[in-house]
Structures are given as C-alpha cells and as structure tokens.
Design an enzyme around this catalytic site. Structure first.
Site, PDB file in Angstrom:
ATOM      1  N   ILE A  21       0.660  -1.257  -0.005  1.00 25.83           N
ATOM      2  CA  ILE A  21      -0.066  -0.065  -0.136  1.00 25.83           C
ATOM      3  C   ILE A  21       1.025   1.250   0.123  1.00 25.83           C
ATOM      4  CG2 ILE A  21      -1.889   1.304   1.091  1.00 25.83           C
ATOM      5  CD1 ILE A  21      -2.626  -1.548   2.508  1.00 25.83           C
ATOM      6  N   ASP A  61      14.160   2.733  10.732  1.00 21.75           N
ATOM      7  CA  ASP A  61      13.224   2.142  11.654  1.00 21.75           C
ATOM      8  C   ASP A  61      12.060   3.179  11.991  1.00 21.75           C
ATOM      9  OD1 ASP A  61      11.459   1.172  13.780  1.00 21.75           O
ATOM     10  OD2 ASP A  61      13.442   0.171  14.872  1.00 21.75           O
ATOM     11  N   ALA A  82       3.362   2.205   8.649  1.00 20.56           N
ATOM     12  CA  ALA A  82       4.260   1.375   8.964  1.00 20.56           C
ATOM     13  C   ALA A  82       3.888   0.514  10.035  1.00 20.56           C
ATOM     14  CB  ALA A  82       5.558   1.947   9.110  1.00 20.56           C
ATOM     15  N   TYR A 135     -20.319  -5.089  10.354  1.00 19.56           N
ATOM     16  CA  TYR A 135     -19.777  -4.152  11.704  1.00 19.56           C
ATOM     17  C   TYR A 135     -19.647  -2.808  11.023  1.00 19.56           C
ATOM     18  CZ  TYR A 135     -18.845  -7.597  15.249  1.00 19.56           C
ATOM     19  OH  TYR A 135     -18.840  -8.389  16.245  1.00 19.56           O
TER      20      TYR A 135
END
Length: 348
Positions: A21, A61, A82, A135
C-alpha cells in the site's frame, strides 16, 4: 463538502513506503504534485522512482525517534502505514515497540514538527471475529492476535493526542486491500491459475475488500478534510463478496477450473501441523490457521460514516479491480507506475 486550498498538503511523509500500500501511496502522492518523504526499512519497491527530485527516500526504523525527527522536517501531512506485521519470527514485544510505543513517539514528534494532519492506517483486524456482520465503527473490538491488539492500542494513542494535544488526525481501518503488488493477491492468482488452490468448506463466508485505487482515494480524502478530527473510518468496497465468488472471479480471469472444496476441520489439522513443523525453523508455513481465518471468517462492514463524512465512494467493484489486476500481472513483474499526467483510470 469541498476541501479548502489551505487543506491541500504540500509535503507528505509516507511511513511503510516500501510495502504494497505504501509504495502505491508514494507514487500517488507524487502524481498529485507533492513532495514526498518515503520511510521504511527497505525501499526496493520504489527504487525506480529515486530520480524524481520531489522524492526523498530514507531507510530506517519508523519507531526510532531520531529517524522520526529527520523524516518529519518540513512535512505538513503524515500518512502512517508502517507496522510490525504477523510473522513466525516476530515476538510480541516487537508488536508493542512498533505499533504502540512507535506510534506514541511519532505522534509527539509530528506535533513538535508542526505537522498539520496525521492520517493513521489501522486495520479492521482490530475487531477480531466479526460475529454479526456487517460491523461499523461502533461495533465491539475484541482483537485476538498480538498484531490486532497492538493496532487497537495504537489507535487509542492517536485518539488521545487529538483530545489532549489538539492533533488533527483521523484513523482509517481498511478491509483487505488488494491489487497488483499485493503478495496475497498475486499468490491467489498463481495458486488458482495453476490449480493448486483448495476452497475451505462451502466458501459462503463473506470477505470484504477494497481495491488499491479506492484505498488511495480514501487516504487523499482523509488528508484534505482537516475539519474532521478524532474520527475512525472503515474503508471498504460498497459490499462484501463471498469467498466462493472471489475465487470464481479469479478462476475465470486465469482460465482455471473452479477449485475443489475441502472440509474445514481437515484444513485446520493440516494448518496446525504446518505451523508446528515450520515453527521449528522459525519460518512461515505455506498454510496456517491465519490463512484459514482469512478464507472462513466473516468480514463484512458498513461504510456509511466514510461516505457521509469523508465523501468516500468506492469506484472499483471487485470484478473490475480483479480484472485490472489480472491485466497488469500478465505483463510481468509489477512495479509501481508513475501515472501519466492527466490520466484518471476508471473501472471497466
């Protein structure tokens, strides 16, 4: 409701830009004329876009505060995709480090950097088992897996920042996002096309999805409607399809026969055995109980809130999305494209 010019992002950060994505979103934001900072541990998927002067690629990171500060400089909008995902070798502590603590520090650093809009990508997995579909955003969340639990905790971090600190943020809960470049989508096309796929049970459970092009539009709407904050939105197609219908569509596109059906208990036993054997080597099993859940659990959702508040209206029904995916995959290995200026692909 239309977005004011001031609501248009000028520079965006896409975390998780090396994923399915995120790579599509990076290309889409470049196509919209924005400067893009792309962050992920690995950015091979968008390496062919590196020559675009508007793109800054940073491998790092996402949970590291120093990396966050570096990537947030000059950014007006954050698309946070992420996350630590399910995997045989991922300890539960890693899910919390990335999906909760990492979100908390990213939110704090975004505020300090003057970010004007924070779009947080969560998952419908936070609901756990969908007992009485469809839902909506008010349905109970009963997450079962570490990934699901920490994604819900991450949502709560973002929502707390909107009320406590005035952060302008929304949360998107996508259904299964499919399309070219999606590993599960491509695996389905391969296995069904080669006659290696088996249908678990009768295939009458509901599987709600959203095509990647519609998901990109949802991100855009979430970014520009800054008058809406502290809200959660389910993003999905207009309606769910049965698993059998999903498989039938792909079988027809690949010229394959409809797969045979096996009883769910037999598949469960085989999946458990595969998990045990492959777990000894800390590697991903070819089938798992998570695979069983994808094809046997009901997932159907009501997108009324996204339609009313974000003006989100899916344009790519399942048949059209799968058809375009099949056409793209026939051309060979997929790379995220840079659309030609002025193009506006429409479902066929």
């Amino acid at each position: 409701m239309s977005a004011s010019p001031s609501a248009q992002p000028s520079a965006v950060l896409v975390t998780g830009a090396g994923g399915f994505i995120g790579s599509h979103l990076t290309a889409d934001q470049l196509q919209r004329g924005r400067r893009v900072v792309a962050l992920d541990l690995h950015l091979d998927r968008i390496g062919h876009l590196a020559d675009d002067a508007r793109l800054t690629m940073i491998e790092g990171d996402v949970a590291d505060p120093e990396v966050q500060e570096q990537t947030l400089r000059g950014v007006t909008t954050v698309f946070h995709l992420a996350a630590a995902h399910l995997g045989a070798a991922v300890p539960e502590s890693e899910f919390h480090r990335v999906n909760v603590a990492g979100v908390r520090s990213l939110v704090d650093n975004a505020r300090a950097a003057g970010v004007e809009r924070f779009v947080h990508c969560s998952s419908v997995g936070v609901y756990g088992e969908v007992e009485t579909p469809p839902y909506d955003e008010n349905s109970p969340c009963r997450p079962e897996l570490p990934y699901e639990r920490t994604k819900l905790e991450g949502e709560q971090v973002v929502l707390e920042a909107t009320t406590r600190d005035g952060l302008s943020a929304v949360i998107l809960r996508p259904a299964w996002v499919y399309g070219p470049g999606c590993p599960r989508t491509e695996k389905l096309f391969r296995s069904i096309g080669k006659g290696r796929f088996v249908l678990v049970g009768p295939g009458d459970s509901l599987r709600h999805s959203v095509y990647i092009r519609d998901m990109l539009e949802a991100f855009e709407l979430a970014a520009i409607h800054r008058e809406i904050t502290g809200r959660v939105f389910i993003i999905a197609d207009a309606q769910a399809a049965t698993v059998r219908n999903l498989v039938q569509e792909i079988a027809a596109l690949t010229g394959a026969r409809m797969p045979v059906s096996v009883p769910a208990p037999l598949f469960t036993a085989a999946a458990f055995a595969a998990e045990v054997v492959f777990g000894l080597f800390r590697s991903e099993p070819p089938i798992s109980r998570r695979t069983l859940r994808f094809f046997s659990a009901n997932t159907a959702f009501d997108i009324s809130r996204a339609r009313a508040e974000l003006q989100f209206e899916p344009q790519w029904p399942l048949a059209a999305g799968l058809r375009e995916t099949a056409e793209i995959l026939k051309r060979g290995p997929f790379r995220v494209p840079m659309p030609e200026p002025g193009t506006d692909p429409q479902p066929r």
